[in-house]
Design an enzyme around this catalytic site. Structure first.
Site, mmCIF file in Angstrom:
data_model
loop_
_atom_site.group_PDB
_atom_site.id
_atom_site.type_symbol
_atom_site.label_atom_id
_atom_site.label_comp_id
_atom_site.label_asym_id
_atom_site.label_seq_id
_atom_site.Cartn_x
_atom_site.Cartn_y
_atom_site.Cartn_z
ATOM 1 N N ASP A 84 1.070 -1.082 -0.398
ATOM 2 C CA ASP A 84 -0.138 0.055 -0.187
ATOM 3 C C ASP A 84 1.052 1.429 -0.124
ATOM 4 O OD1 ASP A 84 -2.813 1.474 0.529
ATOM 5 O OD2 ASP A 84 -1.808 2.508 1.905
ATOM 6 N N ILE A 85 1.079 2.393 -0.404
ATOM 7 C CA ILE A 85 1.567 3.393 -0.970
ATOM 8 C C ILE A 85 1.081 4.341 0.233
ATOM 9 C CG2 ILE A 85 1.838 5.936 -2.267
ATOM 10 C CD1 ILE A 85 0.763 4.077 -4.612
ATOM 11 N N GLU B 170 -4.347 2.289 -4.150
ATOM 12 C CA GLU B 170 -3.228 2.517 -3.925
ATOM 13 C C GLU B 170 -2.802 1.353 -3.866
ATOM 14 O OE1 GLU B 170 -4.644 4.807 0.489
ATOM 15 O OE2 GLU B 170 -5.053 4.115 -2.072
#
Length: 567
Positions: free
Chosen positions: A433-434, A476
């Site tokens: 996950d960003i 994301e």
């Protein structure tokens, strides 16, 4: 290849030892008595005409020359019948299409005809038959012995040869039954020809021959129309088979194989035409697809180039007719060619070429069938391409072009099934996950966020390539499935990825700031890893475990970290 060469040498050696000397011996012991050479010449001419007009029976060309050879034997004896049978063999081999080379067929068939004539003739003489007699009971009884033995010995020799070459055909096959049935139909004509000619001479050949030739011509016309219908039905079947194929490569393979089988050719080629060049897409040679690479050629070169330039279909009956188009890509033993353009939306996009080792291998109606098949093929390729796009669209993320959640879910279940069946030892799932992605969208705009997602997807493809399945899980979040990767190796790969992303310069277009234009930003990833069967043997549990490791072990621990799930 070596086995065929050895068989060819053996057959020619046997022929050289047996046939010439055998004919000399037969002439010495059973010399022919020819009172009127013109009658004999008329018989031979009549025989040649019969050989050139085969009938189509049971789907195959049948040469009804037995009644002439039997009449010749009854009138002139064994030697003349043997010579005419050898002539019959040459004419039949010239007319019939098979995949076996003439250099093998000629000595074998010559030997076979020699022994058939010799054994049947000796049996006739040994049983008490007399040459030239006009006694009806004598002609019918002993003539029938000669005819039955001829057909029987022919079948025995064919069966033995087929067995020695690896075949396992039945002795009483459909073709054999047809041969015996035709024998009894033809024999009365043979007796009638012999007796009639003995009484009135050459006019008998005309009186019996003309009706037979007319019947043969009518039958040929009828069977030609029937063959067209059969070919049309077969073409329709091939079209339906192509329509069931969803991938272009499957369509190409299926098409070239089925067309080669339908037309009984040794070679078949599909040539692609685009950007002024022609490229060989498929090669089918000697009953199998070949991986042979052929360099592209200018669009106007070779037989395919001739088709492209003229936008027309062609049949070449022998090599001399297409010698001007030689490029060296067709096998040396090629003789007949049939070629047609493959068009889509009235535009030529390729060429289909069929090639045979035999001269005059193709009929005109077959070219029309081939044009129909090329249309089926073009439509099927277009449909397959469309279907592939639809499937790709349903399986891929439109932005990143990575696989989507739906495809990931199917792949995960498939991998779990393989693992449960013992075909896969372990499976690691990496979820990432960003970090602070919302703030990037708020600060630079959603398009800038999309630019980062696309660039990150490119990096993931570079890092993992074909090692696993890469998917955009949502927003994301990204997931990677790594079959047969242990948890330790998966964590190591994830750590290397995390370090690369941390240092990578992501280029975006700043849409919201005062200084609009390109700008470099940096991001980090939080990553969780879970492995089956260590952590779970269910797909959804594996995802939950990786998600838990990501948020508790990485996000809550300060982000920009890799965490492995632990029970």
């Amino acid at each position: 290849m070596g086995e065929k060469f050895n068989r060819k040498i053996v057959l020619w050696c046997l022929w050289a030892l047996i046939v010439p000397a055998g004919l000399v011996i037969v002439y010495r012991f059973f010399p022919p008595s020819v009172a009127d050479p013109w009658n004999l010449m008329a018989y031979i001419l009549f025989f040649i005409l019969m050989s050139l007009m085969p009938m189509n029976i049971n789907g195959a060309s049948t040469f009804l020359v037995q009644w002439v050879t039997v009449a010749l034997f009854l009138k002139y004896g064994l030697f003349i019948e043997m010579l005419v049978s050898q002539l019959s063999m040459l004419i039949v081999l010239y007319r019939i299409r098979t995949n076996e080379e003439q250099s093998v067929r000629i000595p074998f068939n010559s030997l076979m005809f020699f022994f058939v004539s010799l054994i049947a003739g000796l049996a006739f003489i040994g049983a008490g038959g007399q040459i030239g007699t006009l006694e009806m009971s004598h002609v019918i009884l002993y003539g029938l012995i000669f005819q039955v033995l001829s057909v029987l010995i022919n079948q025995i020799i064919y069966h033995l040869y087929d067995y020695t070459t690896g075949g396992r055909s039945k002795f009483f096959s459909v073709d054999a039954i047809w041969d015996f049935a035709l024998m009894f139909v033809i024999f009365p004509f043979a007796v009638a020809l012999y007796l009639f000619e003995s009484h009135i001479g050459i006019p008998a050949l005309v009186l019996l021959g003309v009706p037979f030739f007319i019947m043969a011509a009518v039958m040929k016309k009828f069977t030609s129309s029937e063959q067209v219908n059969i070919d049309l039905k077969r073409a329709g079947d091939i079209g339906h088979q192509l329509a069931d194929r969803l991938e272009a490569n499957e369509v190409l393979d299926q098409f070239v194989v089925e067309v080669a089988k339908m037309f009984k050719v040794e070679y078949a080629y599909i040539v692609d035409y685009r950007d002024g060049q022609q490229q060989m897409l498929r090669l089918y040679e000697n009953n199998q697809l070949q991986p042979r690479e052929i360099e592209s050629l200018p669009y106007n070169r070779g037989v395919a180039g001739h088709v492209i330039v003229t936008n027309d279909s062609f049949i070449f009956d022998e090599k001399s007719q297409w010698a001007d188009y030689v490029t060296g890509n067709l096998p040396e033993d090629t003789e007949s060619l049939m070629a047609t353009p493959i068009a889509r939306n009235n535009k030529t996009e390729g060429v289909l070429i069929l090639a045979s080792k035999k001269k005059y291998a193709f009929a005109k109606h077959q070219l029309q069938i081939l044009e129909i098949l090329s249309t089926y093929f073009a439509v099927s390729v277009e449909k397959a391409g469309y279907m592939q796009k639809v499937i790709a669209k349903s399986e891929r993320c439109g932005l990143t072009k990575l696989y989507n959640y739906r495809y990931l879910d199917e792949s995960l279940e498939s991998c779990i099934k393989e693992m449960n069946e013992g075909r896969l030892e372990q499976l690691s799932l990496v979820m990432m996950d960003i970090d602070h992605f919302k703030s990037i969208n708020d600060r630079y705009g959603h398009q800038s966020g999309n630019d980062i997602l696309v660039q990150l997807a490119d990096i993931l493809r570079e890092e993992f390539g074909d090692e696993g399945t890469i998917a955009r899980y949502g927003g994301e979040e990204f997931v990677i499935l790594l079959p047969n990767y242990s948890k330790d190796i998966a964590v190591l790969l994830a750590e290397n990825l995390r370090k690369r992303i941390e240092k990578h310069d992501f280029m975006i277009e700043n849409d919201l700031g005062e200084d609009r234009g390109q700008q470099i930003v940096h991001i980090t990833l939080s990553i969780g890893v879970s492995t089956a069967p260590d952590d779970s043997d269910e797909g959804m549990s594996l995802i939950r475990n990786a998600d838990r490791a990501l948020y508790i072990g990485a996000k809550q621990a300060g982000r920009n970290k890799v965490a492995a799930y632990s029970k």
